[in-house]
Scaffold this motif. Structure first.
Motif, PDB file in Angstrom:
ATOM      1  N   ARG A  69      14.864   4.116  10.380  1.00 46.81           N
ATOM      2  CA  ARG A  69      14.280   4.901   9.288  1.00 46.81           C
ATOM      3  C   ARG A  69      14.551   4.128   8.014  1.00 46.81           C
ATOM      4  NH1 ARG A  69      13.685  10.360  11.355  1.00 46.81           N
ATOM      5  NH2 ARG A  69      14.828  10.435  13.298  1.00 46.81           N
ATOM      6  N   ARG A  70      13.563   3.415   7.634  1.00 49.09           N
ATOM      7  CA  ARG A  70      13.728   2.581   6.457  1.00 49.09           C
ATOM      8  C   ARG A  70      12.502   2.736   5.591  1.00 49.09           C
ATOM      9  NH1 ARG A  70      13.734  -3.335   4.672  1.00 49.09           N
ATOM     10  NH2 ARG A  70      15.266  -3.128   3.140  1.00 49.09           N
ATOM     11  N   ARG A  71      12.746   2.832   4.334  1.00 46.95           N
ATOM     12  CA  ARG A  71      11.627   2.806   3.404  1.00 46.95           C
ATOM     13  C   ARG A  71      11.361   1.350   3.085  1.00 46.95           C
ATOM     14  NH1 ARG A  71      11.838   7.048  -1.241  1.00 46.95           N
ATOM     15  NH2 ARG A  71      10.127   8.123  -0.263  1.00 46.95           N
ATOM     16  N   TRP A  72      10.201   0.897   3.452  1.00 45.70           N
ATOM     17  CA  TRP A  72       9.844  -0.484   3.180  1.00 45.70           C
ATOM     18  C   TRP A  72       9.456  -0.602   1.715  1.00 45.70           C
ATOM     19  CZ3 TRP A  72      11.520  -3.332   6.911  1.00 45.70           C
ATOM     20  CH2 TRP A  72      11.580  -2.800   8.189  1.00 45.70           C
ATOM     21  N   SER A  73       9.620  -1.766   1.186  1.00 44.46           N
ATOM     22  CA  SER A  73       9.241  -1.979  -0.206  1.00 44.46           C
ATOM     23  C   SER A  73       7.749  -1.706  -0.355  1.00 44.46           C
ATOM     24  CB  SER A  73       9.551  -3.417  -0.627  1.00 44.46           C
ATOM     25  OG  SER A  73       8.628  -4.303  -0.026  1.00 44.46           O
ATOM     26  N   PRO A  74       7.335  -1.340  -1.567  1.00 43.68           N
ATOM     27  CA  PRO A  74       5.892  -1.106  -1.762  1.00 43.68           C
ATOM     28  C   PRO A  74       5.051  -2.327  -1.374  1.00 43.68           C
ATOM     29  CG  PRO A  74       7.134  -0.304  -3.645  1.00 43.68           C
ATOM     30  CD  PRO A  74       8.110  -1.021  -2.756  1.00 43.68           C
ATOM     31  N   ARG A  75       5.573  -3.495  -1.635  1.00 42.25           N
ATOM     32  CA  ARG A  75       4.848  -4.728  -1.290  1.00 42.25           C
ATOM     33  C   ARG A  75       4.684  -4.841   0.227  1.00 42.25           C
ATOM     34  NH1 ARG A  75       7.008 -10.583  -3.148  1.00 42.25           N
ATOM     35  NH2 ARG A  75       4.967 -11.412  -3.627  1.00 42.25           N
ATOM     36  N   ALA A  76       5.776  -4.610   0.971  1.00 40.55           N
ATOM     37  CA  ALA A  76       5.713  -4.684   2.429  1.00 40.55           C
ATOM     38  C   ALA A  76       4.784  -3.614   2.991  1.00 40.55           C
ATOM     39  CB  ALA A  76       7.113  -4.543   3.025  1.00 40.55           C
ATOM     40  N   GLN A  77       4.854  -2.419   2.462  1.00 42.51           N
ATOM     41  CA  GLN A  77       3.988  -1.341   2.924  1.00 42.51           C
ATOM     42  C   GLN A  77       2.521  -1.668   2.646  1.00 42.51           C
ATOM     43  OE1 GLN A  77       5.305   1.501   4.590  1.00 42.51           O
ATOM     44  NE2 GLN A  77       3.152   1.648   5.153  1.00 42.51           N
ATOM     45  N   ARG A  78       2.237  -2.261   1.480  1.00 39.83           N
ATOM     46  CA  ARG A  78       0.856  -2.653   1.159  1.00 39.83           C
ATOM     47  C   ARG A  78       0.343  -3.705   2.132  1.00 39.83           C
ATOM     48  NH1 ARG A  78       2.508  -2.698  -4.145  1.00 39.83           N
ATOM     49  NH2 ARG A  78       2.622  -4.956  -4.147  1.00 39.83           N
ATOM     50  N   VAL A  79       1.187  -4.696   2.446  1.00 30.97           N
ATOM     51  CA  VAL A  79       0.781  -5.731   3.404  1.00 30.97           C
ATOM     52  C   VAL A  79       0.474  -5.087   4.752  1.00 30.97           C
ATOM     53  CG1 VAL A  79       1.588  -7.739   4.709  1.00 30.97           C
ATOM     54  CG2 VAL A  79       1.988  -7.632   2.251  1.00 30.97           C
ATOM     55  N   TRP A  80       1.348  -4.165   5.206  1.00 27.49           N
ATOM     56  CA  TRP A  80       1.119  -3.508   6.490  1.00 27.49           C
ATOM     57  C   TRP A  80      -0.161  -2.668   6.450  1.00 27.49           C
ATOM     58  CZ3 TRP A  80       2.564  -4.168  11.269  1.00 27.49           C
ATOM     59  CH2 TRP A  80       2.235  -3.192  12.191  1.00 27.49           C
ATOM     60  N   ASP A  81      -0.340  -1.880   5.406  1.00 30.63           N
ATOM     61  CA  ASP A  81      -1.516  -1.013   5.309  1.00 30.63           C
ATOM     62  C   ASP A  81      -2.803  -1.815   5.223  1.00 30.63           C
ATOM     63  OD1 ASP A  81       0.139   1.189   5.386  1.00 30.63           O
ATOM     64  OD2 ASP A  81       0.121   1.504   3.211  1.00 30.63           O
ATOM     65  N   ARG A  82      -2.777  -2.907   4.507  1.00 33.83           N
ATOM     66  CA  ARG A  82      -3.993  -3.680   4.287  1.00 33.83           C
ATOM     67  C   ARG A  82      -4.282  -4.657   5.418  1.00 33.83           C
ATOM     68  NH1 ARG A  82      -5.065  -6.211  -1.411  1.00 33.83           N
ATOM     69  NH2 ARG A  82      -5.728  -4.085  -1.776  1.00 33.83           N
ATOM     70  N   TYR A  83      -3.250  -5.365   5.909  1.00 31.14           N
ATOM     71  CA  TYR A  83      -3.472  -6.462   6.847  1.00 31.14           C
ATOM     72  C   TYR A  83      -2.907  -6.223   8.238  1.00 31.14           C
ATOM     73  CZ  TYR A  83      -4.528  -8.762   2.457  1.00 31.14           C
ATOM     74  OH  TYR A  83      -5.049  -9.069   1.239  1.00 31.14           O
TER      75      TYR A  83
END
Length: 152
Positions: A69-83
């Protein structure tokens, strides 16, 4: 010969170390005089084996310790959501390290087999890019500093 084996063993161990990525290990090892192609192969294997271990043992770890259970950084979450998985795999060596990228992908419920494929492909591509950049860089430095003509 034992010195050479020792040196390549150190390259392997350095590449297997989290956050000491191939983009650091390959240029440093070549700078110390080791041959670029074997260094790249040993670095690739050294970096890939721990990633395979992480992927193989991730579900077991979660079974014993609970889900990550980790909150990923906004940058990491954006990369996952987008790519998705391909983006995390190819950005991983540059942004977080391939080991953490594998953990992130699995924590985001990526398929294990696809994670192996994408992480391996990413490491292969980054290994080749690093090999070419290292060889070109050292050849260019030798040419600039030594006045030698580049070899075709």
């Amino acid at each position: 010969m034992p010195d050479l084996l020792w040196q390549y063993s150190l390259v392997f161990l350095a590449a297997a170390t989290p956050w000491l990525e191939i983009m650091v290990v390959i240029p440093v090892a070549v700078g110390f005089g080791l041959s670029p192609v074997p260094v790249t192969i040993v670095s690739f294997v050294g970096n890939a084996l721990p990633v395979f271990g992480i992927i193989a043992l991730f579900r077991w770890w979660e079974g014993r310790r609970g889900p990550i259970r980790r909150r990923w950084s906004p940058r990491a979450q954006r990369v996952w959501d987008r790519y998705g998985l391909p983006g995390v795999a190819f950005a991983g060596p540059v942004l977080t390290g391939i080991h953490l990228a594998a953990v992130m992908a699995l924590a985001m419920h990526a398929d294990r087999r696809l994670t192996v494929v994408w992480m391996t492909l990413s490491l292969a591509v980054w290994s080749l890019i690093t090999l070419v950049a290292t060889v070109v860089g050292f050849e260019s430095m030798g040419w600039l500093l030594g006045g030698q003509q580049p070899q075709p």
